[in-house]
Design a protein around this motif. Sequence first.
Motif, PDB file in Angstrom:
ATOM      1  N   UNK A  95       0.818  -1.205   0.000  1.00 54.98           N
ATOM      2  CA  UNK A  95       0.000   0.000   0.000  1.00 54.98           C
ATOM      3  C   UNK A  95       0.857   1.263   0.000  1.00 54.98           C
ATOM      4  N   UNK A  96       2.108   1.145   0.396  1.00 53.33           N
ATOM      5  CA  UNK A  96       3.019   2.286   0.431  1.00 53.33           C
ATOM      6  C   UNK A  96       4.309   1.926  -0.307  1.00 53.33           C
ATOM      7  N   UNK A  97       5.112   2.931  -0.559  1.00 54.04           N
ATOM      8  CA  UNK A  97       6.421   2.686  -1.166  1.00 54.04           C
ATOM      9  C   UNK A  97       7.513   3.354  -0.335  1.00 54.04           C
ATOM     10  N   UNK A  98       7.438   3.151   0.973  1.00 49.91           N
ATOM     11  CA  UNK A  98       8.419   3.721   1.882  1.00 49.91           C
ATOM     12  C   UNK A  98       9.550   2.723   2.121  1.00 49.91           C
ATOM     13  N   UNK A  99      10.381   3.026   3.107  1.00 47.17           N
ATOM     14  CA  UNK A  99      11.537   2.195   3.392  1.00 47.17           C
ATOM     15  C   UNK A  99      11.144   0.793   3.832  1.00 47.17           C
ATOM     16  N   UNK A 100      10.124   0.681   4.686  1.00 51.85           N
ATOM     17  CA  UNK A 100       9.725  -0.637   5.185  1.00 51.85           C
ATOM     18  C   UNK A 100       9.202  -1.529   4.066  1.00 51.85           C
ATOM     19  N   UNK A 101       8.443  -0.949   3.116  1.00 46.94           N
ATOM     20  CA  UNK A 101       7.940  -1.740   1.991  1.00 46.94           C
ATOM     21  C   UNK A 101       9.086  -2.204   1.097  1.00 46.94           C
ATOM     22  N   UNK A 102      10.030  -1.298   0.823  1.00 48.52           N
ATOM     23  CA  UNK A 102      11.194  -1.687   0.012  1.00 48.52           C
ATOM     24  C   UNK A 102      12.046  -2.737   0.722  1.00 48.52           C
ATOM     25  N   UNK A 103      12.159  -2.630   2.049  1.00 43.71           N
ATOM     26  CA  UNK A 103      12.957  -3.589   2.805  1.00 43.71           C
ATOM     27  C   UNK A 103      12.326  -4.975   2.760  1.00 43.71           C
ATOM     28  N   UNK A 104      11.003  -5.056   2.904  1.00 42.20           N
ATOM     29  CA  UNK A 104      10.328  -6.353   2.813  1.00 42.20           C
ATOM     30  C   UNK A 104      10.506  -6.967   1.432  1.00 42.20           C
ATOM     31  N   UNK A 105      10.417  -6.141   0.410  1.00 41.78           N
ATOM     32  CA  UNK A 105      10.572  -6.646  -0.956  1.00 41.78           C
ATOM     33  C   UNK A 105      11.985  -7.165  -1.200  1.00 41.78           C
ATOM     34  N   UNK A 106      13.004  -6.428  -0.753  1.00 41.90           N
ATOM     35  CA  UNK A 106      14.386  -6.861  -0.950  1.00 41.90           C
ATOM     36  C   UNK A 106      14.679  -8.146  -0.170  1.00 41.90           C
ATOM     37  N   UNK A 107      14.179  -8.250   1.054  1.00 41.33           N
ATOM     38  CA  UNK A 107      14.425  -9.448   1.850  1.00 41.33           C
ATOM     39  C   UNK A 107      13.791 -10.675   1.197  1.00 41.33           C
ATOM     40  N   UNK A 108      12.590 -10.497   0.667  1.00 42.84           N
ATOM     41  CA  UNK A 108      11.910 -11.608   0.010  1.00 42.84           C
ATOM     42  C   UNK A 108      12.648 -12.053  -1.245  1.00 42.84           C
TER      43      UNK A 108
END
Length: 298
Positions: A95-108
Amino acid sequence: MVMMYVRFPLSLRNVEDLLAERGIDICHETVRFWWNRFGPMFAADIKRQRISRMRGFRNWRWHVDEVFVKINGDTHYLWRAVDHEGEVLESYVTKKRDKSAALRFFKKTLKRHGKAESIVTDGLQSYPAAMRELGNVERREVGRWQNNRAENSHLPFRRRERAMLRFRQMKSLQKFASVHANVHNHFNQDRHLIDRQTYKENRSAALTEWQPHGLIDRVGRARFAKWRRVSVRLTGPVAPLGDLRHRIALELVAEISLTYRRLLSSKLGKKASTNLGAIQMVVGSGWWSRVCGDRAWD
């Protein structure tokens, strides 16, 4: 059926009409149920096979980008990672494109595909913030046209989105984006980079892998905990061996029969044995016996 709906920009009723032209009479809701049931399973098998084959090769470069997707008027973000050959590695909806969303995507992505030598991104500040926390910010590359490969990877999804009249739920977007990416990778042969003969051979290999004795046979080993009533009507004239109608009919019946066999052998026990009418095959004028013989449910 699953391949037609996911691979090509067709609606549920378009697939219904195309199959009716080939002598297969089904409802568009059956198409919806089958793609929801078998699509994620086929996509997971394709992805698992690709990851196992690419495990011995190094990850040269990744291209990461996010795209805006409207769901009931609200803006969501579809994150996508593409390798240097244009194959989609991962799709993730937030729902957002902040640091936490990018971090979850990179970890996955890093968990499934390992590390890349370089990661190309755009100027969004969420990328360096997340990569700084992961400790690979020095591998980030930013350029004006360097991320065109990720931008072009959105085009097949955008064409499919318009045919589906957009999405209504976030989970349906996540589900379809993952399935569509893996099916697109399976049939994407880069025809503009190879000659005609090589392209035909690669296309035949991809179709053979998708046929019942390949992909569907491997997926058929999975057990199903639930089942719903599905009625399929196969009607039409006698189909010669090798005809397209014949192959589509065999694919449909292979999917149903494998699923039903696994249902009977699962832990449902007596409940599954008493539900012998879960699958109905309605055949007109002996066409089924002439096409497939007496091996329908052996």
